[in-house]
Design a protein around this motif. Structure first.
Motif, mmCIF file in Angstrom:
data_model
loop_
_atom_site.group_PDB
_atom_site.id
_atom_site.type_symbol
_atom_site.label_atom_id
_atom_site.label_comp_id
_atom_site.label_asym_id
_atom_site.label_seq_id
_atom_site.Cartn_x
_atom_site.Cartn_y
_atom_site.Cartn_z
ATOM 1 N N MET A 1 -12.620 2.349 -18.190
ATOM 2 C CA MET A 1 -12.258 1.616 -16.984
ATOM 3 C C MET A 1 -13.267 1.923 -15.871
ATOM 4 S SD MET A 1 -9.365 0.701 -18.431
ATOM 5 C CE MET A 1 -8.318 1.365 -19.725
ATOM 6 N N PRO A 6 -17.965 -6.961 -12.449
ATOM 7 C CA PRO A 6 -17.601 -7.650 -13.684
ATOM 8 C C PRO A 6 -18.638 -8.689 -14.070
ATOM 9 C CG PRO A 6 -16.335 -8.497 -11.858
ATOM 10 C CD PRO A 6 -17.128 -7.363 -11.318
ATOM 11 N N ALA A 7 -18.744 -8.898 -15.372
ATOM 12 C CA ALA A 7 -19.652 -9.935 -15.849
ATOM 13 C C ALA A 7 -19.075 -11.293 -15.510
ATOM 14 C CB ALA A 7 -19.825 -9.817 -17.347
ATOM 15 N N PRO A 9 -17.784 -14.794 -16.051
ATOM 16 C CA PRO A 9 -17.303 -15.476 -17.237
ATOM 17 C C PRO A 9 -18.157 -16.691 -17.542
ATOM 18 C CG PRO A 9 -15.853 -15.882 -15.386
ATOM 19 C CD PRO A 9 -16.832 -14.868 -14.944
ATOM 20 N N SER A 10 -18.353 -16.935 -18.821
ATOM 21 C CA SER A 10 -19.237 -18.024 -19.197
ATOM 22 C C SER A 10 -18.550 -19.370 -19.103
ATOM 23 C CB SER A 10 -19.745 -17.804 -20.617
ATOM 24 O OG SER A 10 -18.654 -17.742 -21.505
ATOM 25 N N ARG A 11 -17.242 -19.390 -19.231
ATOM 26 C CA ARG A 11 -16.549 -20.669 -19.183
ATOM 27 C C ARG A 11 -15.333 -20.556 -18.274
ATOM 28 N NH1 ARG A 11 -15.548 -21.032 -25.344
ATOM 29 N NH2 ARG A 11 -15.854 -18.825 -25.050
ATOM 30 N N ARG A 13 -11.584 -22.369 -17.673
ATOM 31 C CA ARG A 13 -10.527 -23.361 -17.927
ATOM 32 C C ARG A 13 -9.267 -22.813 -17.296
ATOM 33 N NH1 ARG A 13 -9.726 -24.463 -24.049
ATOM 34 N NH2 ARG A 13 -8.530 -26.235 -23.336
ATOM 35 N N THR A 14 -8.950 -23.303 -16.157
ATOM 36 C CA THR A 14 -7.782 -22.758 -15.474
ATOM 37 C C THR A 14 -6.739 -23.812 -15.151
ATOM 38 O OG1 THR A 14 -8.912 -23.041 -13.392
ATOM 39 C CG2 THR A 14 -9.051 -20.887 -14.417
ATOM 40 N N TRP A 85 7.590 -17.112 -20.873
ATOM 41 C CA TRP A 85 7.571 -15.801 -20.205
ATOM 42 C C TRP A 85 6.597 -15.791 -19.031
ATOM 43 C CZ3 TRP A 85 2.966 -13.056 -20.132
ATOM 44 C CH2 TRP A 85 1.967 -13.515 -21.002
ATOM 45 N N LEU A 86 5.582 -16.655 -19.129
ATOM 46 C CA LEU A 86 4.570 -16.716 -18.074
ATOM 47 C C LEU A 86 4.932 -17.762 -17.019
ATOM 48 C CD1 LEU A 86 1.775 -15.850 -17.045
ATOM 49 C CD2 LEU A 86 0.786 -17.586 -18.539
ATOM 50 N N VAL B 121 -10.607 -14.106 -20.532
ATOM 51 C CA VAL B 121 -10.762 -14.348 -19.093
ATOM 52 C C VAL B 121 -10.144 -15.683 -18.691
ATOM 53 C CG1 VAL B 121 -13.038 -15.485 -19.177
ATOM 54 C CG2 VAL B 121 -12.373 -14.139 -17.166
ATOM 55 N N GLN B 122 -10.200 -16.653 -19.582
ATOM 56 C CA GLN B 122 -9.555 -17.933 -19.276
ATOM 57 C C GLN B 122 -8.047 -17.754 -19.143
ATOM 58 O OE1 GLN B 122 -10.830 -20.297 -22.577
ATOM 59 N NE2 GLN B 122 -12.663 -21.059 -21.547
ATOM 60 N N ARG B 125 -7.279 -16.064 -15.856
ATOM 61 C CA ARG B 125 -7.465 -16.978 -14.726
ATOM 62 C C ARG B 125 -6.340 -18.021 -14.704
ATOM 63 N NH1 ARG B 125 -12.835 -18.366 -15.292
ATOM 64 N NH2 ARG B 125 -13.347 -16.378 -14.353
ATOM 65 N N ALA B 127 -3.323 -17.584 -15.773
ATOM 66 C CA ALA B 127 -2.116 -16.918 -15.273
ATOM 67 C C ALA B 127 -2.156 -16.813 -13.755
ATOM 68 C CB ALA B 127 -1.986 -15.540 -15.904
ATOM 69 N N ALA B 140 -12.037 -11.157 -14.097
ATOM 70 C CA ALA B 140 -12.761 -10.201 -14.924
ATOM 71 C C ALA B 140 -12.333 -8.764 -14.630
ATOM 72 C CB ALA B 140 -14.255 -10.358 -14.701
ATOM 73 N N ARG B 141 -11.924 -8.505 -13.416
ATOM 74 C CA ARG B 141 -11.492 -7.131 -13.090
ATOM 75 C C ARG B 141 -10.191 -6.785 -13.817
ATOM 76 N NH1 ARG B 141 -14.424 -4.310 -9.795
ATOM 77 N NH2 ARG B 141 -15.727 -5.306 -8.214
ATOM 78 N N GLU B 144 -11.139 -6.068 -17.248
ATOM 79 C CA GLU B 144 -11.771 -4.751 -17.269
ATOM 80 C C GLU B 144 -10.702 -3.654 -17.230
ATOM 81 O OE1 GLU B 144 -14.114 -4.238 -13.824
ATOM 82 O OE2 GLU B 144 -15.357 -2.668 -14.692
ATOM 83 N N ALA B 145 -9.664 -3.928 -16.439
ATOM 84 C CA ALA B 145 -8.621 -2.920 -16.272
ATOM 85 C C ALA B 145 -7.897 -2.602 -17.583
ATOM 86 C CB ALA B 145 -7.610 -3.388 -15.227
ATOM 87 N N VAL B 146 -7.895 -3.547 -18.499
ATOM 88 C CA VAL B 146 -7.228 -3.284 -19.786
ATOM 89 C C VAL B 146 -8.255 -2.932 -20.862
ATOM 90 C CG1 VAL B 146 -5.266 -4.765 -19.249
ATOM 91 C CG2 VAL B 146 -7.234 -5.722 -20.465
ATOM 92 N N GLY B 147 -9.489 -2.746 -20.457
ATOM 93 C CA GLY B 147 -10.504 -2.279 -21.396
ATOM 94 C C GLY B 147 -11.003 -3.324 -22.364
ATOM 95 N N ASP B 153 -14.978 -12.952 -23.398
ATOM 96 C CA ASP B 153 -15.142 -14.356 -23.776
ATOM 97 C C ASP B 153 -14.678 -14.644 -25.199
ATOM 98 O OD1 ASP B 153 -16.009 -15.436 -21.392
ATOM 99 O OD2 ASP B 153 -18.093 -14.861 -21.747
ATOM 100 N N THR B 171 -3.037 -10.662 -18.360
ATOM 101 C CA THR B 171 -2.462 -11.841 -17.700
ATOM 102 C C THR B 171 -1.242 -11.452 -16.862
ATOM 103 O OG1 THR B 171 -0.920 -12.452 -19.473
ATOM 104 C CG2 THR B 171 -3.171 -13.319 -19.624
ATOM 105 N N GLN B 175 -0.867 -11.504 -12.275
ATOM 106 C CA GLN B 175 0.148 -12.244 -11.520
ATOM 107 C C GLN B 175 0.432 -11.545 -10.186
ATOM 108 O OE1 GLN B 175 3.598 -13.149 -13.988
ATOM 109 N NE2 GLN B 175 2.295 -13.133 -15.811
ATOM 110 N N VAL B 200 -2.742 1.689 -18.758
ATOM 111 C CA VAL B 200 -2.724 0.516 -17.873
ATOM 112 C C VAL B 200 -1.429 0.483 -17.071
ATOM 113 C CG1 VAL B 200 -2.643 -2.001 -17.830
ATOM 114 C CG2 VAL B 200 -4.270 -0.838 -19.317
#
Lengths: 426, 260
Positions: A1, A6-7, A9-11, A13-14, A85-86, B121-122, B125, B127, B140-141, B144-147, B153, B171, B175, B200
């Motif tokens: 951690m 952060p890198a 993201p390459s894509r 979709r949100t 759930w989400l 990451v999608q 985002r 969520a 991304a953070r 990262e936080a969950v390793g 990607d 995710t 929230q 975590v």
């Protein structure tokens, strides 16, 4: 951690696209587009001669398109259920996010197909004549897409079965067919598939019934899907109950009305000759070719001249005949299929009892008149069959009619005698 | 008393004089309380049988373990709090940091699914967008936080079971929820992933209420800053794990739960 940046993201979709897998996108888009393309290309394309007919026939495709939309939305409903759930944090937003891909794709395909149908008819030379009733039909069709989608979403969200997309599509199709058969056609009849739409349009009551039912079903589907996510307010369940009751009442009203069509007055464009040949104004472009074919065939002129009992005006509302004229173009006068069909037209429009408003006059005619009508019928059939060599398999003797041809003095005498024994056309 | 913060005011309005001893102590210290989850008269029935009956619970920020034998009502209670099953009673979150109402509570089931077709990451985002996170933390953070930076990607469907759980945990963290509810988050994971999940959750508990339903001894040890024990849907113990060890047959309870 680590705390490194952060890198990127390459894509990304949100939005709504994030809730639709690539496989589902390809599958359902292909099915929806394929269905609409098939119904535009693989069925008879006579509808291109008239934008109203094009719209009406296209809307008939809802019979297949609707269940596919239901299946698509049910697929999304399953995804919604899996992600409950989400989405529980913002149920309505989640619900609309999951529904959006199916609804947007279905709507785009539906409207795209409609534009293609109208465009094809315009390219074919048809004037863009869209009535208020046609517009309401399109709105009802669009609401139909929404209703199918909402109900599919609810089914997918509520039922655990993996086959719910296929099952919900099958159920919707079966219910639609049952409604056609069981007198509820007015509720599911978004458009007509045949050429009999000329001069007809849906009644206001039928249009309103469809609009109300589709709006109610959309609301019911959305509320049922929301309820499936759990934790909804009691007011939601109350609304669901009332809306369902409203839908049932609307169905009951729909079942109690007739077929939902009425004849509308046409404006006619005519040749000004005798016999006068008239077509609905929006088919005016076909009048010269049709007139040439009628004159070439000769029967109309001969019938009109043979007896004052014959009518002197032909109003052409046979859509398939107009299609044939459109397809033949300047060769219409030499098209045997068209010439044969014109025989039927003359028989129906110029000779009693075809020209009379009610066919029941036939039973009230004298035996002499009935005999005259019978022999004229057989003669016209025989004569017109001669103009299409493939149909000319019977002789005059076979049919018991005089062997006289159109345009001959013998035909003049025969028609004058026979038509003279019939009641006059109005 | 100082601290005229908005959340503080709401806390006073909502809780009034019925604050728990812990809160009372905080009030005496003059510290603003963190987010609090308060349950009053929460009850759940299934097929006419009451499976959860909780008269009152106040759970502050930190890690809390909800434990008990299978069928004791842990999952039902979490789902009722999350609003996924219909139940009686009142659930409140006070002094929430970001999200309000339902958004103040995040929930993750034992086997989360629904976003497997997305990359990690999608999904995070998505969520954030779906739950209306307003606190700007880069997706991304959270990854990262969950390793899972190396898998950022990767599609979730292509991850191992443990990584998948961590991805969904990201995710959940993304929230705007001040209360995180997790149902058996480490079940079925190998040792390294269980450790990662616990780390975590401990990290998240520094600023949020983290309630973890579990009956795994390792989870109880690592996450049981506070333990709530359920039996037949009712709270039979509520306190620190040390107090539980002192008041109960710890080994016997664990044996009972594991056997069950």
């Amino acid at each position: 951690m680590t705390a490194d940046p952060p890198a990127a993201p390459s894509r990304s979709r949100t939005g709504a696209g994030a809730v639709l897998s690539a496989g589902a996108l390809v599958l359902f888009s292909t099915l929806l587009v394929g269905t609409q393309v098939a119904q535009l290309l693989l069925r008879g394309q006579g509808w291109t001669i008239d934008t109203r007919w094009a719209i009406s026939q296209y809307l008939f495709g809802m019979v297949l398109f609707g269940p596919l939309v239901t299946a698509f939305a049910a697929w999304q409903g399953r995804a919604l259920r899996e992600a409950s759930w989400l989405v529980r944090a913002r149920p309505w937003r989640g619900l609309t996010t999951f529904l959006a891909p199916a609804l947007v794709i279905a709507t785009v395909v539906f409207l795209g197909g409609l534009l293609a149908a109208v465009g094809a008819s315009v390219v074919d030379g048809a004037p863009l004549t869209v009535s208020v009733s046609d517009g309401l039909g399109v709105v009802a069709g669009l609401l139909g897409v929404f209703a199918h989608a909402a109900l599919g979403l609810a089914a997918g969200a509520r039922l655990r079965c993996r086959l719910v997309p296929a099952l919900s599509a099958a159920v919707v199709f079966a219910v639609t067919m049952a409604a056609w058969i069981a007198g509820g056609r007015v509720l599911v009849d978004f458009g007509g598939a045949t050429g009999g739409v000329i001069g007809l349009q849906a009644t206001t009551g039928a249009q309103v019934s469809r609009l109300v039912l589709m709006a109610l079903l959309t609301a019911v589907g959305l509320l049922a899907a929301r309820a499936a996510l759990g934790g909804g307010p009691p007011a939601g369940r109350t609304a669901l109950t009332w809306l369902t009751a409203g839908a049932v009442v609307t169905v009951a009203v729909g079942l109690s009305v007739d077929d939902g069509y009425r004849t509308v007055p046409e404006t006619w464009s005519c040749t000004g000759t005798s016999p006068e040949l008239c077509v609905p104004t929006r088919f005016e472009r076909l009048l010269p070719d049709l007139d040439a074919a009628v004159r070439s065939q000769g029967l109309a002129d001969q019938v009109t001249g043979a007896s004052p009992n014959a009518a002197s005006r032909i109003e052409v509302d046979d859509s398939l005949l107009l299609v044939q004229v459109s397809r033949s173009g300047q060769d219409a006068a030499n098209d045997p299929v068209l010439l044969e069909r014109i025989g039927g037209l003359v028989y129906n429009e110029l000779i009693a009892p075809g020209c009379l408003p009610e066919q029941t006059f036939l039973d009230e005619m004298s035996p002499e008149a009935q005999a005259a009508f019978d022999i004229i019928t057989r003669w016209v059939v025989w004569q017109t069959a001669q103009q299409d060599p493939e149909s000319a398999v019977l002789t005059a003797a076979d049919l018991g009619v005089p062997d006289v041809r159109i345009g001959s003095p013998g035909a003049d005498e025969f028609l004058a005698a026979a038509i003279g024994r019939l009641p006059p056309c109005p | 008393m100082p601290l005229p913060r908005k959340g503080w005011k709401r806390w006073q309005e909502v809780v009034g004089g019925s604050a728990s001893p812990v809160v009372t102590a905080w009030l005496a210290d003059g510290r603003p309380p963190g987010p609090y989850l308060i349950l009053d008269g929460v009850a759940v029935e299934r097929r006419g049988r009451r499976v959860v009956q909780v008269e009152h619970l106040s759970i502050g920020s930190g890690s809390c373990v909800l434990t008990g034998a299978n069928g004791s009502g842990k999952s039902s209670l979490l789902m009722a709090v999350a609003g996924l099953v219909r139940g009686a009673g009142e659930v409140r979150v006070v002094n929430a940091v970001d999200g309000q109402g339902r958004q103040a509570i995040g929930y993750m089931p034992q086997e989360p699914t629904g976003l497997d077709h997305l990359t990690v990451v999608q999904a995070v985002r998505f969520a954030q967008v779906l739950t209306g996170a307003t606190v700007e933390v880069d997706a991304a953070r959270h990854v990262e936080a969950v390793g899972l930076s190396a898998q950022i990607d990767e599609r979730i469907s292509r991850l191992s079971g443990g990584q998948r759980r961590l991805a969904y945990l990201a995710t959940l963290l993304a929230q705007p929820a001040s209360v995180l509810l997790l149902d058996e988050p480490t079940v079925g994971l190998d040792a390294s992933h269980r450790l990662a999940v616990r780390q975590v959750l401990v990290g998240a508990a520094s600023s949020r209420v983290v309630v973890t339903a579990t009956h795994l001894p390792d989870d109880l040890e690592a996450l049981g800053e506070r333990m709530i024990v359920l039996r037949r849907g009712e709270v039979v113990f509520d306190g620190t794990s040390a107090a539980f060890r002192g008041s109960q047959d710890w080994d016997g309870a664990l044996s009972e739960w594991e056997l069950s």
